[in-house]
Design a protein around this motif. Structure first.
Motif, mmCIF file in Angstrom:
data_model
loop_
_atom_site.group_PDB
_atom_site.id
_atom_site.type_symbol
_atom_site.label_atom_id
_atom_site.label_comp_id
_atom_site.label_asym_id
_atom_site.label_seq_id
_atom_site.Cartn_x
_atom_site.Cartn_y
_atom_site.Cartn_z
ATOM 1 N N THR A 1 0.838 -1.206 0.000
ATOM 2 C CA THR A 1 0.000 0.000 0.000
ATOM 3 C C THR A 1 0.875 1.258 0.000
ATOM 4 O OG1 THR A 1 -0.174 0.260 2.417
ATOM 5 C CG2 THR A 1 -1.733 -1.255 1.353
ATOM 6 N N PRO B 1 8.682 -2.916 -2.305
ATOM 7 C CA PRO B 1 7.598 -2.885 -1.323
ATOM 8 C C PRO B 1 7.574 -4.163 -0.479
ATOM 9 C CG PRO B 1 6.728 -3.637 -3.415
ATOM 10 C CD PRO B 1 8.202 -3.334 -3.642
ATOM 11 N N THR C 1 7.584 2.516 -12.546
ATOM 12 C CA THR C 1 6.747 2.299 -11.364
ATOM 13 C C THR C 1 5.824 1.105 -11.573
ATOM 14 O OG1 THR C 1 5.063 3.826 -12.177
ATOM 15 C CG2 THR C 1 6.790 4.758 -10.776
ATOM 16 N N THR D 1 1.716 3.606 -1.711
ATOM 17 C CA THR D 1 1.465 4.465 -2.868
ATOM 18 C C THR D 1 2.055 5.865 -2.676
ATOM 19 O OG1 THR D 1 -0.722 4.956 -1.954
ATOM 20 C CG2 THR D 1 -0.586 3.222 -3.604
ATOM 21 N N LYS E 1 3.645 -4.274 -7.713
ATOM 22 C CA LYS E 1 2.513 -3.439 -7.292
ATOM 23 C C LYS E 1 2.935 -2.000 -7.004
ATOM 24 C CE LYS E 1 -0.195 -7.339 -5.604
ATOM 25 N NZ LYS E 1 -0.975 -7.929 -4.489
ATOM 26 N N THR E 2 3.766 -1.788 -5.981
ATOM 27 C CA THR E 2 4.127 -0.422 -5.606
ATOM 28 C C THR E 2 5.630 -0.172 -5.664
ATOM 29 O OG1 THR E 2 3.997 -1.159 -3.294
ATOM 30 C CG2 THR E 2 2.102 0.055 -4.173
ATOM 31 N N SER F 1 5.992 5.483 -2.720
ATOM 32 C CA SER F 1 6.547 5.230 -4.049
ATOM 33 C C SER F 1 6.407 6.451 -4.953
ATOM 34 C CB SER F 1 5.891 4.008 -4.692
ATOM 35 O OG SER F 1 4.503 4.190 -4.864
#
Length: 387
Positions: free
Chosen positions: A30, A135, A52, A32, A56-57, A35
């Motif tokens: 999570t 992450p 990116t 976000t 995921k992140t 990142s």
């Protein structure tokens, strides 16, 4: 201490980044906000490419040296926080209730940003630096997710380096354990399903709580009676849940915990014995017991030669007197191990003034090591990719 000049000049900026990240921690996958900050900073620093969404992140950047040789050196930092409520009292303490950077990943992220800034500005190397912000290191499989998304297929590396802070009260002391350095780890969940009853008539039921409590104790015999005395293994039951009322014998009880090991064969032994004990308890008590055991970290193995190269780079920054190459293996785990299974490299620890242990609600990272770690990471690229 020989901090690289551009990084020394950026100390105030690094402190500001660190304080901001610390105040806004995010759980794995999570990250976000984190990142986005990382990607924006990298673009500001003038890196050649920013990618990116990997894992995921995750964020990956490329920095080309003055010469465009074919060799590539990777640097990696983790970004996620832990589900811990912070009690440090810092003026930049977490603003996210129940979430805290209690392992210093905010510092790791900041150090790698500092290294990236230096490398993008100076480019005193021949080849490419691959900058990896990962992450979900804290048991959620962030490294494996990045690998599954094609990390090293898209961004090949000849070698890769990671770093962790070490709250040992020895600022700037840098150590590496060559070879097997950190334990592999598995998490387990055990569910005991018995038969509920009135607490005044336990003979009418099959008490899942008592069975689970006995099972937790019996699992420890794996260490004392099955694992050879000269091998290391840790089995910790860390959770036990059962019951919701004073007058009800619970029908279901659950156990959870972790197994740590340095040899795959020892893990296989522990896994086999855990299943056998659960099966035996199920028969003995005429209940249902299920075991879910999942590997989450591989054993971290440092390449001997690259460990030496990492320490040489660190010595340029902290001095030879602050280097130790015979650190003891750690029973803690680190998913950088998954990357090291694919690409050779090394993982070091950097001491700092704090002494509250990692994963503690009172943990504080000494910001004084930010330029130290950044300089070491930048220097290893320059030394491994000489002009």
């Amino acid at each position: 201490m020989n901090i690289l000049p551009l990084i020394a000049e950026s100390t105030e900026e690094l402190n500001a980044i660190f304080r901001d990240l610390h105040a806004h921690p995010e759980i794995g996958f999570t990250e976000t906000r984190t990142s986005a900050i990382v990607a924006d900073k990298l673009r500001d620093y003038g890196v050649d490419e920013v990618h990116t969404g990997l894992g995921k992140t995750g964020v990956v950047a490329l920095i080309h040296g003055k010469k465009r040789g074919n060799r590539r050196v990777g640097l990696r930092a983790d970004m996620d926080a832990l589900p811990i409520h912070e009690v440090t009292g810092l003026d930049y303490a977490s603003t996210n209730a129940g979430v805290m950077h209690a392992c210093g990943h905010d510092g790791h992220t900041t150090m790698l940003l500092g290294a990236a800034k230096h490398l993008a500005a100076t480019r005193d190397f021949d080849g490419t630096a691959v900058i990896v912000f990962q992450p979900a290191e804290e048991g959620l499989g962030g490294a494996r997710q990045m690998l599954a998304d094609g990390l090293f297929e898209q961004f090949p590396c000849d070698e890769i380096y990671g770093m962790h802070n070490y709250p040992n009260g020895e600022p700037g002391k840098v150590g590496i354990c060559k070879g097997v350095a950190m334990a592999g780890a598995a998490f387990f969940d055990i569910t005991v399903t018995g038969k509920g009853s009135h607490a005044a008539r336990p003979s009418d039921g099959k008490d899942a709580l008592i069975i689970a409590a006995s099972l937790a104790c019996e699992l420890q015999t794996i260490l004392s009676r099955n694992v050879p005395a000269l091998d290391a293994c840790v089995l910790s039951v860390t959770q036990m849940q059962a019951g919701v009322a004073y007058n009800v014998v619970p029908e279901v009880a659950t156990l959870a915990g972790t197994v740590r090991y340095f040899k795959d064969g020892i893990y296989d032994l522990a896994a086999t014995r855990m299943q056998a004990i659960c099966d035996g308890f199920a028969i003995a008590h005429d209940v249902k017991i299920t075991l879910e055991l999942r590997n989450v970290f591989d054993v971290l193995i440092n390449d001997d030669a690259l460990s030496g190269a990492y320490l040489e780079a660190a010595a340029d920054i902290v001095g030879a007197d602050n280097i130790y190459e015979k650190a003891e293996p750690a029973t803690g785990s680190e998913d950088f191990a998954d990357m090291l299974k694919v690409v050779p490299g090394a993982y070091c620890v950097v001491g700092h003034a704090g002494t509250v242990p990692l994963h503690n609600p009172g943990f504080t990272l000494d910001p004084g090591i930010l330029p130290v770690g950044a300089s070491i990471m930048a220097r290893v690229v320059e030394k491994r990719l000489p002009l």
